[in-house]
Design a protein around this motif. Structure first.
Motif, short mmCIF file in Angstrom:
data_model
loop_
_atom_site.label_atom_id
_atom_site.label_comp_id
_atom_site.label_asym_id
_atom_site.label_seq_id
_atom_site.Cartn_x
_atom_site.Cartn_y
_atom_site.Cartn_z
N PHE A 65 0.85 -1.18 0.00
CA PHE A 65 0.00 0.00 0.00
C PHE A 65 0.89 1.23 0.00
O PHE A 65 1.90 1.28 0.69
N SER A 66 0.53 2.20 -0.78
CA SER A 66 1.27 3.45 -0.79
C SER A 66 0.43 4.52 -0.12
O SER A 66 -0.73 4.74 -0.49
N HIS A 70 -2.35 10.13 0.45
CA HIS A 70 -2.99 10.59 1.68
C HIS A 70 -2.02 11.31 2.61
O HIS A 70 -2.38 11.70 3.71
N LYS A 71 -0.78 11.46 2.15
CA LYS A 71 0.26 12.05 2.99
C LYS A 71 -0.07 13.51 3.30
O LYS A 71 -0.47 14.27 2.42
#
Length: 167
Positions: A65-66, A70-71
């Motif tokens: 998952f990256s 959402h960072k």
């Protein structure tokens, strides 16, 4: 001195390489493209195209998952930068922008780097633990405020404001 008498600096404009100018030019016949093949044709080769075989990036398994989409990215303000403000004043995102401590319009996080010599009421979107401790030690307050992202107005909203300005 006359503007029309000024000479251009030599080497400022590089001449375009002229191709297909005969065998003696060194760039004749195939014009430096070699013989046949996709790269010799006009339109060149498609980026990452591997001749019809399965491309490498499709062969490699995708796992995990990256979090990148959402960072949360913050603009950083350190405590020693806040010492420039007057004692017993309230500072927040607007004052940070005016004093050029922040520039990008992102949420602001105050970090505890350095010492704070003045008592301030600091309003920001996030604080580190050390920043809160140092602000309170200096006699100030740390207040968390909500970040409201400014969105671009729609075409309809722009038309409405234009119409209101005309009246």
């Amino acid at each position: 001195m006359d503007l029309k008498r000024l000479n251009e600096l030599s080497g400022k404009r590089k001449r375009r390489r002229r191709l297909g100018a005969g065998a003696g030019s060194g760039r004749g016949k195939t014009s430096g493209r070699g013989h046949r093949g996709q790269k010799s044709r006009s339109g060149g080769a498609k980026y990452l195209f591997e001749g019809g075989s399965m491309p490498l990036f499709r062969k490699i398994p995708k796992r995990g998952f990256s979090n990148y989409p959402h960072k949360k990215i913050y603009e950083i303000v350190n405590l020693h930068e806040l010492s420039a403000f007057e004692d017993k004043s309230e500072v927040g995102p607007e004052q940070f922008r005016e004093s050029r401590l922040t520039r990008r319009g992102l949420p602001i996080k105050v970090l505890g780097e350095g010492e704070l010599e003045v008592a301030l009421t600091v309003r920001a979107h996030k604080f580190s633990k050390s920043a809160v401790e140092k602000i309170e030690k200096a006699g100030g307050k740390a207040e968390v405020v909500a970040f409201i992202r400014k969105r671009k107005p729609t075409k309809a909203e722009k038309a409405d404001t234009k119409a209101e300005g005309a009246n």
